[in-house]
Design an enzyme around this catalytic site. Structure first.
Site, mmCIF file in Angstrom:
data_model
loop_
_atom_site.group_PDB
_atom_site.id
_atom_site.type_symbol
_atom_site.label_atom_id
_atom_site.label_comp_id
_atom_site.label_asym_id
_atom_site.label_seq_id
_atom_site.Cartn_x
_atom_site.Cartn_y
_atom_site.Cartn_z
ATOM 1 N N HIS A 1 65.544 16.706 -61.238
ATOM 2 C CA HIS A 1 65.977 15.586 -60.361
ATOM 3 C C HIS A 1 66.083 16.124 -58.943
ATOM 4 C CE1 HIS A 1 68.735 11.942 -59.515
ATOM 5 N NE2 HIS A 1 68.494 12.545 -58.360
ATOM 6 N N HIS B 1 65.279 15.247 -54.565
ATOM 7 C CA HIS B 1 64.863 14.395 -53.448
ATOM 8 C C HIS B 1 64.109 15.252 -52.445
ATOM 9 C CE1 HIS B 1 67.410 10.998 -54.701
ATOM 10 N NE2 HIS B 1 68.169 11.958 -55.200
ATOM 11 N N ARG C 1 62.129 13.665 -49.934
ATOM 12 C CA ARG C 1 61.924 12.862 -48.713
ATOM 13 C C ARG C 1 60.442 12.843 -48.306
ATOM 14 N NH1 ARG C 1 66.805 11.195 -50.190
ATOM 15 N NH2 ARG C 1 68.539 12.366 -49.339
ATOM 16 N N ASN D 1 63.126 7.295 -54.095
ATOM 17 C CA ASN D 1 63.902 6.416 -53.206
ATOM 18 C C ASN D 1 63.584 6.655 -51.734
ATOM 19 O OD1 ASN D 1 65.256 8.920 -53.334
ATOM 20 N ND2 ASN D 1 67.233 8.009 -52.816
ATOM 21 N N LYS E 1 62.354 5.522 -62.709
ATOM 22 C CA LYS E 1 63.730 5.698 -62.256
ATOM 23 C C LYS E 1 64.425 4.350 -62.144
ATOM 24 C CE LYS E 1 67.383 7.446 -60.399
ATOM 25 N NZ LYS E 1 67.947 8.709 -60.018
ATOM 26 N N HIS F 1 70.198 6.260 -62.958
ATOM 27 C CA HIS F 1 71.380 6.494 -62.109
ATOM 28 C C HIS F 1 72.508 5.697 -62.747
ATOM 29 C CE1 HIS F 1 73.448 7.311 -58.166
ATOM 30 N NE2 HIS F 1 74.247 6.432 -58.745
ATOM 31 N N HIS G 1 72.466 13.286 -63.313
ATOM 32 C CA HIS G 1 73.639 13.797 -62.585
ATOM 33 C C HIS G 1 74.952 13.295 -63.195
ATOM 34 C CE1 HIS G 1 72.930 9.967 -60.642
ATOM 35 N NE2 HIS G 1 72.021 10.433 -59.810
ATOM 36 N N LEU H 1 76.633 10.964 -54.451
ATOM 37 C CA LEU H 1 76.815 9.977 -55.513
ATOM 38 C C LEU H 1 76.061 10.419 -56.752
ATOM 39 C CD1 LEU H 1 76.539 6.727 -53.399
ATOM 40 C CD2 LEU H 1 78.576 7.579 -54.584
ATOM 41 N N ASP I 1 69.594 17.292 -57.997
ATOM 42 C CA ASP I 1 69.903 16.175 -57.106
ATOM 43 C C ASP I 1 70.077 16.665 -55.675
ATOM 44 O OD1 ASP I 1 70.269 13.585 -56.300
ATOM 45 O OD2 ASP I 1 72.351 13.439 -56.961
ATOM 46 N N HIS J 1 70.199 15.338 -46.070
ATOM 47 C CA HIS J 1 70.394 14.411 -44.952
ATOM 48 C C HIS J 1 70.701 15.275 -43.746
ATOM 49 C CE1 HIS J 1 70.728 10.656 -47.318
ATOM 50 N NE2 HIS J 1 71.355 11.393 -48.222
HETATM 51 C C1 NCD Z 1 70.796 10.619 -53.125
HETATM 52 C C2 NCD Z 1 69.960 10.520 -51.868
HETATM 53 O O1 NCD Z 1 70.445 10.888 -50.794
HETATM 54 O O2 NCD Z 1 68.801 10.106 -51.946
HETATM 55 N N1 NCD Z 1 72.160 10.858 -52.777
HETATM 56 C C3 NCD Z 1 73.105 11.403 -53.560
HETATM 57 O O3 NCD Z 1 74.273 11.417 -53.172
HETATM 58 N N2 NCD Z 1 72.793 11.955 -54.711
HETATM 59 C C4 NCD Z 1 70.614 9.392 -53.925
HETATM 60 C C5 NCD Z 1 71.038 9.559 -55.352
HETATM 61 O O4 NCD Z 1 70.388 10.240 -56.132
HETATM 62 O O5 NCD Z 1 72.061 8.956 -55.711
HETATM 63 ZN ZN ZN Z 2 69.483 11.764 -56.748
#
Ligand code: NCD
Ligand code: ZN
Length: 350
Positions: free
Chosen positions: A18, A20, A22, A46, A104, A141, A179, A224, A252, A256
């Site tokens: 899992h 991200h 971007r 996402n 997802k 999720h 998660h 989250l 996860d 950011h």
């Molecule tokens: C994730 C994100 O920033 O894309 N944020 C997070 O807190 N894990 C989104 C997600 O997986 O919930």
């Molecule tokens: Zn995530």
């Protein structure tokens, strides 16, 4: 007595189930942090707009491959973002052609960029039935989003209100609860004997809600699902170090920029890609369970996803505290790396 005499550990190369990544400048900046140690990752869809169709997934995969550091061997395993308009036939094509590995499910409004998620679960039933038929996993999720449900209860309520009924309706659907943050989720997965697994993040093995809120608010620990009380963290560690095939790593890691996290309404997400393996080795070592690390990071995930484990290995070596950057620079601004709050003694070689 925990065995803490091990100082060197060779394990099959890990995967991240899992992640991200971007897009654009952020993708280019964070991708090497994952490819340094990991061979494959389940890539979250996402983006804005989300990766909804097989065509989107193919295009996004091409952008990831184009951003790979030179010489990196890395396989992005793509996911499709489930919406109420998702076509069963497109999902089938994506899976059978090897374009997407999983679908997802974000309940609408659950987290960052989840506005197009599912509101009415009956609307996605035909897609879920197709997935059950072809054996394609659904990554979930697991939080309800109703404003009257306390944020700390959202996972437990999701299990009772959404997940149990959904799995009764489509019992052959293979589900990964992602998660997980509560003992409720750990118990639910342990009590499920078929078609059910869970990922656990690096940070949820290390922080509880006090880390976020006690002694001043710490936006870099906000993600989250939000971290829960200590008893839940302990249950997650027990599940991770148990070797139980149903639990495996999904970091996860969710970058950011600092300006986006450090504001009145800051983004959710913790960036753990650079130091995850050192963090995990420390957690497993302190528990005296280093020998179970490989199952968690490198074996149980492929087993559930019906993929072979990686052939090559990495070696973890214990020594002086490892140095890693506080931040990774990106063209959009710096991204702060997860600070576990203790020294990490395990460095990764190979
Ligand atoms: C994730 C994100 O920033 O894309 N944020 C997070 O807190 N894990 C989104 C997600 O997986 O919930
Ligand atoms: Zn995530």
């Amino acid at each position: 007595m925990p065995d803490r005499t091990i100082t060197e550990l060779t394990i099959r190369r890990p995967d991240d189930w899992h992640l991200h990544l971007r897009d654009g400048a952020m993708l280019r900046a964070v991708l090497p942090e994952t490819t340094r140690h990991f061979a494959r990752a389940i890539v979250m869809p996402n983006l804005v707009p989300p990766v909804v169709t097989s065509t989107h997934a193919m295009e996004y995969r091409a952008r990831i491959l184009a951003a790979l550091p030179e010489g990196a061997k890395f396989t992005p395993l793509m996911t499709l973002y489930l919406t109420e308009e998702t076509e069963p036939a497109d999902v089938r094509t994506a899976f059978e052609a090897g374009i997407a590995t999983a679908v997802k499910l974000y309940p609408a409004g659950a987290t960052t960029n989840s506005a197009s998620g599912v509101r009415d679960f009956d609307k996605v039933r035909p897609v879920l039935e197709t997935m059950a038929e072809i054996g394609m996993p659904l990554c979930v999720h697991g939080e309800v989003t109703d404003s009257d449900i306390d944020i700390f209860d959202r996972e437990a309520v999701f299990i009772d209100k959404i997940l149990r009924p959904l799995r009764k309706k489509v019992p052959d659907l293979r589900v990964v609860m992602e998660h997980v943050t509560t003992s409720d989720a750990v118990d639910y997965v342990r009590d499920s004997h078929k078609n059910m697994a869970a990922t656990i993040t690096t940070h949820h093995l290390i922080i509880n809600r006090n880390h976020i809120l006690a002694g001043g608010i710490k936006p870099h620990f906000y993600c989250l699902p939000v971290a829960k009380r200590e008893a839940h963290r302990v249950a997650l560690v027990q599940a991770a170090i148990s070797g139980d095939k149903r639990f495996f790593l999904g970091t996860d890691s969710a970058p950011h920029t600092d300006p986006n996290k450090l504001q009145a309404c800051g983004c959710a997400g913790i960036f753990t890609a650079p130091n995850t393996m050192s963090c995990l080795a420390e957690v497993f070592d302190v528990a005296g369970k280093l020998k179970k690390l490989e199952a968690f990071t490198s074996l149980n995930g492929p087993n559930f996803y019906r993929l072979p484990p990686n052939e090559d290995t990495i070696t973890l070596i214990k020594g002086d505290p490892v140095r890693y950057p506080d931040q990774i620079p990106t063209e959009d601004g710096p991204v702060t790396v997860f600070d576990p709050g203790f020294d990490l003694h395990w460095r990764v070689e190979g």
